[in-house]
Design an enzyme around this catalytic site. Sequence first.
Site, PDB file in Angstrom:
ATOM      1  N   GLU A 293      40.139  32.287  51.835  1.00 21.76           N
ATOM      2  CA  GLU A 293      39.621  33.194  50.793  1.00 21.76           C
ATOM      3  C   GLU A 293      40.739  33.331  49.781  1.00 21.76           C
ATOM      4  O   GLU A 293      41.860  33.675  50.136  1.00 21.76           O
ATOM      5  CB  GLU A 293      39.217  34.537  51.411  1.00 21.76           C
ATOM      6  CG  GLU A 293      38.481  35.455  50.435  1.00 21.76           C
ATOM      7  CD  GLU A 293      39.409  36.435  49.757  1.00 21.76           C
ATOM      8  OE1 GLU A 293      39.642  36.280  48.533  1.00 21.76           O
ATOM      9  OE2 GLU A 293      39.908  37.348  50.430  1.00 21.76           O
ATOM     10  N   CYS A 327      41.319  41.568  46.356  1.00 27.29           N
ATOM     11  CA  CYS A 327      40.694  40.306  45.940  1.00 27.29           C
ATOM     12  C   CYS A 327      39.381  40.584  45.214  1.00 27.29           C
ATOM     13  O   CYS A 327      38.957  39.800  44.365  1.00 27.29           O
ATOM     14  CB  CYS A 327      40.412  39.429  47.155  1.00 27.29           C
ATOM     15  SG  CYS A 327      41.868  39.032  48.129  1.00 27.29           S
TER      16      CYS A 327
END
Length: 543
Positions: A293, A327
């Site tokens: 990720e 994020c």
Amino acid sequence: MPKGIYRVPVPVNEPIKSYAAGSPERKELQAALKELRSQELDIPMYIGGQEVRSTTKTRLAPPHDHKHTLGYFHKSDKTHIQQAIDAALAAKEKWANLSWEHRASIFLKAADLIAGPYRYKLNAATMLGQSKNAFQAEIDSACEIIDFLRYNVKYMTEIYSEQPESGPGMWNRLEWRPLEGFVYALTPFNFTAIAGNLPSSCALMGNVVVWKPSNTQVYSANVLMEIFQKAGVPDGVINLIYPSGPDAAEIIFNHKDFAGIHFTGSTEVFQGIWKGIGNNIHKYRSYPRIVGETGGKDFILAHKSADAKAVAVAMARGAFEYQGQKCSAASRAYIPSNIWPEVKSNVVADLKSMKMGVTEDFTNFINAVIDEKSFDKLARYIDDAKKDSNVEIIAGGNYDKSSGYFIEPTIIVAKDPKYVTMCEELFGPVLTVYVYDENKFEETCELVDSTSIYALTGAILAQDRYAIETATKKLSNSAGNFYINDKPTGAVVGQQPFGGARGSGTNDKAGAKINLLRWVSPRTIKETFVSPTDYRYPFLQAD
């Protein structure tokens, strides 16, 4: 010895403590903060269950108080990396053969240790080492890591229970083996929960792990390792080391027993890792699992029917909680011209009311960015915006690193929807707004989709259900986590599996069964009860 098909405890999301004034948890956390600040820790590597020290140490300091020393950690060199791999491989057979319920018990115990005696120590370490306020620490280093550990056990049992059909006279089975070799967990600074989940999810499925945390997360990683040991993770199953990235890559990605990487970090680093693995593909026993990720350029898109106050709150929380270092943090917003004046008024007022300072003062909403490198990068973007006649800074724009790495929550309004801060990932408390013609919603959806290489999170705010459906369809590939009438942050384990595609990663969804499937290699077993004794089939008979 009795056997059984065991039912694991049913997981529920860990309740979030409020830390309100006068609450018992507030007092406990303040005491933990005081105790940790009073110490200078000597943090070793953990290889094969042993504490290992080197001749090179690195200082740790709170980002919001960089003159204070929290301690030192021992840097790893190439020999330590090899030792960690050797220790992992030595532990592999015994760990892989341990009955699944005992692996489950270890990580369920880790969850209970965090929920109970370690909650405030782990939260305090996250607040001091990563500059998170009490609430941001609580939802991360308490609730989310507890949820990861408990729900992953549930997902493991669901995977093991997935079995094929069997025809007459046979029994078909699936054996969910761990990968052949070791897994490398490369973890980020911004979430203690992610740092704990990446190695533990692999280990839960029977794998052994070499774990390298971000240097700016070592302080809380050390507490996580203490918890894993206390929970009973056997020696060598998870090995914690602190090498440089290039040294780790040289040793790990050239090893024949490298079986996979579990990664959260930058797109640039991940692409480099993928390329390195590809170049070495002929060296490995098996094709490695590559799970990552890698961040995003997350968006808020408002429709002309949206509630202006709701849009402002989504912007304030989505962009500026934890200084925009999630994020999933909103870093670009598309606001229609008809509601922009009200949205602007509300969000600017919200930002003016936010206090900024050290995490130990619970009245501060904004704390420091993670380090000087991040601070300097963000300051350059802000300075460039101040000089550009095509943009306007309507809130914030100031910064100071004299005592800590403080960047004011900053909102830039850009005339050009492709202005640099609308496109590039900044990873800090800077939100760029583009005000679009209220009657050009569909064109703006296409703009949102085409502006960024990333596809992690995004949000649509609207009261018009047709507009919501339009955005949901047009932006189907723009975000792996899509929010309707909410900010684009705050995914909860068991509720919103997290991950994105495009430049945001492999979308293997942390906090879901999908992710755990990446850490097993199924073996199909067919058993025939009465074996045939003649090779001839009936069709061979003469008429």
